[in-house]
Design an enzyme around this catalytic site. Sequence first.
Site, short mmCIF file in Angstrom:
data_model
loop_
_atom_site.label_atom_id
_atom_site.label_comp_id
_atom_site.label_asym_id
_atom_site.label_seq_id
_atom_site.Cartn_x
_atom_site.Cartn_y
_atom_site.Cartn_z
N ASN A 98 0.88 -1.17 0.00
CA ASN A 98 0.00 0.00 0.00
C ASN A 98 0.92 1.22 0.00
O ASN A 98 1.80 1.32 0.86
CB ASN A 98 -0.87 -0.03 1.27
N GLY A 99 0.74 2.11 -0.97
CA GLY A 99 1.58 3.30 -1.02
C GLY A 99 2.00 3.61 -2.45
O GLY A 99 1.39 3.11 -3.40
N LYS A 486 -19.57 23.91 1.98
CA LYS A 486 -19.45 22.88 3.04
C LYS A 486 -20.52 23.08 4.10
O LYS A 486 -21.17 22.13 4.51
CB LYS A 486 -18.08 22.94 3.73
#
Length: 609
Positions: A98-99, A486
């Site tokens: 992961n990465g 938002k």
Amino acid sequence: MCGIVGYVGPQQCTDILVDGLRRLEYRGYDSAGLAIYDGKKVGVVRAVGKLQNLVKALREHPLEGSLGIGHTRWATHGRPTEGNAHPHVAGDVALVHNGIIENHLELKRQLVEQGVKFSSDTDTEIVAHLVHRERQAGHDLATSLRRALALVHGAYAVAVIDAKQPDRIVVAKNASPLVIGFGDGEMFCASDIPAILPYTKRMLPLEEGEFGVLTRDGLELTTLDGKPIDRAPRTITWNASQAEKSGYKHFMLKEIHEQPRAIEDTLRGRVDLHAADVVESEIGIDANTARSIQRVYFLACGTSHHAALYGRFLVESIAKIPATTELASEFIGRDPVVGPNDLVVCVSQSGETLDTLAALRVAKEQGAKLLAIANVIDSAIPRAAGSSFYTHAGPEIGVASTKCFTTQLAAMVLLAVFIARRRDVLDKDRAQSILQALVEIPHQMRSVLSLDDNIRDLARSLAGARSALFLGRGVSYPAAVEGALKLKEISYIHAEGYAAGEMKHGPIALIDADMPVIAIMPDDKSYEKIASNVQEAKAREGRVIAVANRGNADIGAIAQSVIYTPKVDPLLSPLITTLPLQLLSYFVADFKGTDVDQPRNLAKTVTVE
Ligand code: G6P
């Protein structure tokens, strides 16, 4: 964001791994796979799409064994295909990751020169081959992974198994999460706590640069270069749903706090500070396009439209090219005129918004050059554009966009600097100072996020408002309109984002003691002007909340409340001023008890016109 699960112990682990991956589904993924040691060899099964496809594939090709690793992949390098799904295999080695490997092109070139054949387009497969190469040179699995990682720059959590040393999983972490679970005669690893919470509550989250060897007997924890570390696991008291949100009450709050990491991932491998430049292969347009275009046309909807407003500002001020930003739905609603000298940039976190896709098609028909800025690899808009520049925010679960927005802002800076450098309109020193300031943004963001408690108190006093006005000028205008969006999206309070200079042409009529006015006013060339606008609001008893820089000694006299933010390069201030506005909206909504992650009537991906 990918998900990793691993198991070593006495039990058959296929179901444990699939179950763990299911609990990581919230992280988003587009393919999945398992590698399990069956007593002789490591078998791999992978499938594109949802986990049920993997389960079906496992029915056709069952895997059995008590040592295994599993993975859900969120594509970043290479399309979401079965061949690109993890685990990746090289010789007896199987690896999940992961990465993002920053120097993947260079490492791949070296391996290809040594005769290595690749079966995927991923950066991960490179690590599998590097480990295999070290194994062939006679090193054990742990040493091989250490030696491989010494060559790798970037972010990773990796887990690796090997049929020739089948009593262990070797793991390492740098900048991507990995937690170790301690069972009774069995050990687990995972990207996040919920994956393994049904099996053990004793967990040890790895820290940066840590390295572990998991066997049935426990964990041998060291630094990457082999120094022993003595740290005990802790007992998790969260329930599964709290754990999914890493202890945050909502995904939105978690995602707000993930922004420093998301920006780091989006910048990773793309900024060359030494050359004061942006890496061309990462940006989706080439030098010729950057030099030849005469106008940049940004098209987008919703929050992405606000990022595009910032893009317009930067392209004009840094790259000195006329730029326009338009709502995609309006672009298709008239007879727009674009052509081969225009670069049309479609911005979309999902990459699927129908209005933006339709606008892109109109621009394509007219022969414009195209670029998609998207967060979802291989989604409809990047595919239709043919050229893409991906943000690396990871999947966003909260419907109201936060980390996708700020990574889009970072992408705009890279795009503008790239174009400017190609056109020789930005000298090296200024480019360097902008890029240096950009790589420091995650650090500044962390300091704003630590203000959490002050903003919560301020939010309490806003929860009863019926309406609010957000003001910004120049580079802060996109932050103002995004701040208003938002608030209305999640708290259902009516809010307007306005160019501060326009206040006197209408909204000023609304201002009274019941109207909060949120002014985004960092120290920049618009400061004096917006300060005058705010005085006008104050004179009408408006309740002013200012977002201003630390060290501003005068602002306390004009504003009733101030949220102080660190001073950054004035061109980059929206990457910082946006954060307190997100937090303010979040806490107002939370006080009101609305459904923060899934506000009424809104959808994350809008595929209707
Ligand atoms: C929806 C989402 C918004 C988003 C907009 C555009 O309305 O709720 O958060 O900004 O679509 O989406 P896009 O995926 O194109 O950025």
